[in-house]
Each structure stands twice: as structure tokens, then as C-alpha cells.
Enzyme design. Structure first.
Site, PDB file in Angstrom:
ATOM      1  N   LYS A  23       0.821  -1.194   0.000  1.00  0.00           N
ATOM      2  CA  LYS A  23       0.000   0.000   0.000  1.00  0.00           C
ATOM      3  C   LYS A  23       0.864   1.257   0.000  1.00  0.00           C
ATOM      4  CE  LYS A  23      -3.383  -2.495   2.704  1.00  0.00           C
ATOM      5  NZ  LYS A  23      -3.927  -2.719   4.042  1.00  0.00           N
ATOM      6  N   GLY A  24       2.096   1.126   0.451  1.00  0.00           N
ATOM      7  CA  GLY A  24       2.932   2.281   0.758  1.00  0.00           C
ATOM      8  C   GLY A  24       3.150   3.278  -0.372  1.00  0.00           C
ATOM      9  N   GLU A  75       7.859   2.058  -6.052  1.00  0.00           N
ATOM     10  CA  GLU A  75       7.983   1.650  -4.646  1.00  0.00           C
ATOM     11  C   GLU A  75       8.000   2.863  -3.729  1.00  0.00           C
ATOM     12  OE1 GLU A  75       7.904  -0.429  -2.412  1.00  0.00           O
ATOM     13  OE2 GLU A  75       8.408  -2.429  -3.137  1.00  0.00           O
ATOM     14  N   ASP A  76       7.623   2.658  -2.474  1.00  0.00           N
ATOM     15  CA  ASP A  76       7.720   3.718  -1.469  1.00  0.00           C
ATOM     16  C   ASP A  76       9.158   3.838  -0.969  1.00  0.00           C
ATOM     17  OD1 ASP A  76       7.578   1.216  -0.244  1.00  0.00           O
ATOM     18  OD2 ASP A  76       6.093   1.788   1.251  1.00  0.00           O
ATOM     19  N   ASP A 115      14.668  -0.987   1.061  1.00  0.00           N
ATOM     20  CA  ASP A 115      15.414  -1.195   2.304  1.00  0.00           C
ATOM     21  C   ASP A 115      16.452  -2.303   2.037  1.00  0.00           C
ATOM     22  OD1 ASP A 115      15.904  -0.948   5.070  1.00  0.00           O
ATOM     23  OD2 ASP A 115      14.402  -2.414   5.589  1.00  0.00           O
ATOM     24  N   LYS A 163      17.222   3.367   1.293  1.00  0.00           N
ATOM     25  CA  LYS A 163      18.171   3.187   2.401  1.00  0.00           C
ATOM     26  C   LYS A 163      19.288   2.274   1.906  1.00  0.00           C
ATOM     27  CE  LYS A 163      14.877   3.105   6.264  1.00  0.00           C
ATOM     28  NZ  LYS A 163      14.192   2.145   7.174  1.00  0.00           N
ATOM     29  N   PHE A 186      13.530   4.347  11.009  1.00  0.00           N
ATOM     30  CA  PHE A 186      12.193   3.955  10.580  1.00  0.00           C
ATOM     31  C   PHE A 186      11.366   5.207  10.322  1.00  0.00           C
ATOM     32  CE2 PHE A 186       7.872   2.401  10.826  1.00  0.00           C
ATOM     33  CZ  PHE A 186       7.975   1.256  10.056  1.00  0.00           C
ATOM     34  N   ASP A 228       3.744   3.604   6.536  1.00  0.00           N
ATOM     35  CA  ASP A 228       2.949   3.414   7.757  1.00  0.00           C
ATOM     36  C   ASP A 228       3.719   2.786   8.913  1.00  0.00           C
ATOM     37  OD1 ASP A 228       3.200   0.746   6.649  1.00  0.00           O
ATOM     38  OD2 ASP A 228       1.565   0.167   7.989  1.00  0.00           O
ATOM     39  N   ARG A 273       0.043   7.049   7.318  1.00  0.00           N
ATOM     40  CA  ARG A 273       0.156   7.165   5.855  1.00  0.00           C
ATOM     41  C   ARG A 273      -0.289   8.541   5.378  1.00  0.00           C
ATOM     42  NH1 ARG A 273       1.124   1.958   3.961  1.00  0.00           N
ATOM     43  NH2 ARG A 273      -0.009   0.280   4.958  1.00  0.00           N
TER      44      ARG A 273
HETATM   45  P1  5GP Z   1      12.781  -4.559   1.654  1.00  0.00           P
HETATM   46  O1  5GP Z   1      12.328  -5.848   1.044  1.00  0.00           O
HETATM   47  O2  5GP Z   1      13.480  -3.636   0.718  1.00  0.00           O
HETATM   48  O3  5GP Z   1      13.594  -4.804   2.895  1.00  0.00           O
HETATM   49  O4  5GP Z   1      11.469  -3.888   2.218  1.00  0.00           O
HETATM   50  C1  5GP Z   1      10.805  -2.849   1.615  1.00  0.00           C
HETATM   51  C2  5GP Z   1       9.488  -2.619   2.331  1.00  0.00           C
HETATM   52  O5  5GP Z   1       9.696  -2.554   3.768  1.00  0.00           O
HETATM   53  C3  5GP Z   1       8.930  -1.256   1.958  1.00  0.00           C
HETATM   54  O6  5GP Z   1       8.109  -1.352   0.801  1.00  0.00           O
HETATM   55  C4  5GP Z   1       8.173  -0.863   3.206  1.00  0.00           C
HETATM   56  O7  5GP Z   1       6.880  -1.427   3.182  1.00  0.00           O
HETATM   57  C5  5GP Z   1       8.963  -1.493   4.337  1.00  0.00           C
HETATM   58  N1  5GP Z   1       9.912  -0.533   4.929  1.00  0.00           N
HETATM   59  C6  5GP Z   1      11.256  -0.537   4.842  1.00  0.00           C
HETATM   60  N2  5GP Z   1      11.797   0.504   5.523  1.00  0.00           N
HETATM   61  C7  5GP Z   1      10.747   1.190   6.041  1.00  0.00           C
HETATM   62  C8  5GP Z   1      10.642   2.388   6.846  1.00  0.00           C
HETATM   63  O8  5GP Z   1      11.614   3.068   7.227  1.00  0.00           O
HETATM   64  N3  5GP Z   1       9.383   2.788   7.169  1.00  0.00           N
HETATM   65  C9  5GP Z   1       8.255   2.101   6.792  1.00  0.00           C
HETATM   66  N4  5GP Z   1       7.080   2.587   7.164  1.00  0.00           N
HETATM   67  N5  5GP Z   1       8.326   0.973   6.032  1.00  0.00           N
HETATM   68  C10 5GP Z   1       9.545   0.520   5.675  1.00  0.00           C
END
Ligand code: 5GP
Length: 180
Positions: A47-48, A102-103, A106, A134, A155, A162, A168
Site C-alpha cells: 500500500k505504501g 515503490e515507497d 530497504d 536506504k 524507521f 505506515d 500514511r
Molecule cells: P525490503 O524488502 O526492501 O527490505 O522492504 C521494503 C518494504 O519494507 C517497503 O516497501 C516498506 O513497506 C517497508 N519498509 C522498509 N523501511 C521502512 C521504513 O523506514 N518505514 C516504513 N514505514 N516501512 C519501511
């Protein structure tokens, strides 16, 4: 009287609206230039990224379509995890130039799995655009084509991102406090 959920947890604002608006305009220009003469198919990863996708496509000066997908990553501690599709696309991406919206990236695991999965559907190309990145946290070598801005390893919430479904609606991006 208990403090409202929002005030209680926010430590400080990290990214203001002007900064967000500026990188969206920049990304819109870059993407419109890079895909000149083509059509684009945006995939908004729910949803992000709903807010970012809505703002970004208004800055795209090309014929484009948008569809929505929802996935969960079961990667856990392993880098071999898979992505479960909670909501799939309504239409085919075969032969289309696809941009995954993507939002935040990470570890990169979710996107890595999603990109592999979408590649099997024979698009003409697949790119990735993210609002926030990140890079220090990356666990897989995934190329992100367009980045709004890098953020520190904290975070963050707001602008679609969210915590337990809350925050959000914040128009800017904030860092939450560790304190309850
Ligand atoms: P990845 O697979 O890259 O580790 O995860 C990405 C997802 O983790 C993002 O789409 C998001 O939903 C969540 N995420 C990663 N870092 C953050 C953060 O700092 N804040 C929030 N709210 N969600 C995060």
C-alpha cells in the site's frame, strides 16, 4: 487524556513537502525524457506507494497506464525467500515498458523477488522508481533506476509509509520516537 497516537510517537520531521515536491518533479522529467516516444506501464506496489505513484504519474509527459499490486515478502532472514501475491495486476504486461513504483527500498529483497516474478511475464523492459532509499541496508544487489532521495537508517512514516497502518496520511516524512 491520552495523547493522540500521532503526537505521541513522532520524534522529528525528516523530509518536508517542498523537498518531496521537488524530487517528484525531477523524477517526472527524467522518466519522461528517458522513455520519450514510448508508452509506460506503472505498477504501484500497495500500500505504501499509493501517494507517491499518484503524484509521480501527474508529472509524466507520456502516454501511460497504471495498475496495482500487493505483495508480501516471506524472505525473513534468508535471501532466498519468495514473494506472495496478495493482489495481482488486472492486465498483462507482455511487450510493455514497465516501471515498478515503490515507497522505499530497504534490504531490496521484496523488489528483487517482485522483479524476477514480473520478468517471467515478458515485458519489453522493467525499471524501478522509489521515493526513498536506504542503500546502507541493502542485502541484495538490485539496481534501482530512479531514486527520489536517500534517507538514513531510521524507521520513517508519512507520505504513504505506515506503522501498523497509521501515519500514511502525513503529508511529510517523519521519524518515530523509540519512546512509547
Ligand atoms: P525490503 O524488502 O526492501 O527490505 O522492504 C521494503 C518494504 O519494507 C517497503 O516497501 C516498506 O513497506 C517497508 N519498509 C522498509 N523501511 C521502512 C521504513 O523506514 N518505514 C516504513 N514505514 N516501512 C519501511
Amino acid at each position: 487524556m491520552p495523547m493522540p497516537y500521532r503526537e505521541k510517537k513522532i520524534d522529528h520531521m525528516l523530509v518536508d513537502r517542498e523537498t518531496i515536491d521537488a524530487f517528484i518533479k525531477r523524477l517526472g522529467k527524467e522518466i519522461s525524457r528517458d522513455y520519450r516516444g514510448e508508452e509506460l506501464f506503472f505498477i504501484c506496489v500497495l500500500k505504501g506507494s499509493f501517494m507517491f505513484a499518484a503524484d509521480l504519474i501527474r508529472e509524466i509527459d507520456l502516454p501511460c497506464q497504471i495498475d496495482f499490486m500487493s505483495v508480501s515478502s516471506y524472505a525473513g532472514e534468508k535471501t532466498t525467500g519468495v514473494v506472495k501475491i496478495n493482489k495481482d495486476l488486472d492486465s498483462s504486461i507482455a511487450g510493455k515498458h514497465v516501471l515498478i513504483v515503490e515507497d522505499i527500498v530497504d534490504t531490496g529483497l521484496t523488489l528483487n523477488h517482485l522483479k524476477s516474478l514480473l520478468s517471467t511475464r515478458n515485458p519489453a523492459s522493467i525499471g524501478i522508481v522509489t521515493a526513498f532509499d536506504k542503500p546502507m541496508r541493502r542485502r541484495v544487489d538490485i539496481h534501482v533506476d530512479y531514486v527520489g532521495m536517500e534517507v538514513p537508517n531510521e524507521f520513517i512514516v508519512g507520505y504513504g509509509l505506515d506503522l501498523d497502518g497509521y501515519y500514511r496520511n502525513l503529508p511529510e516524512v517523519a521519524v518515530l520516537s523509540d519512546k512509547e
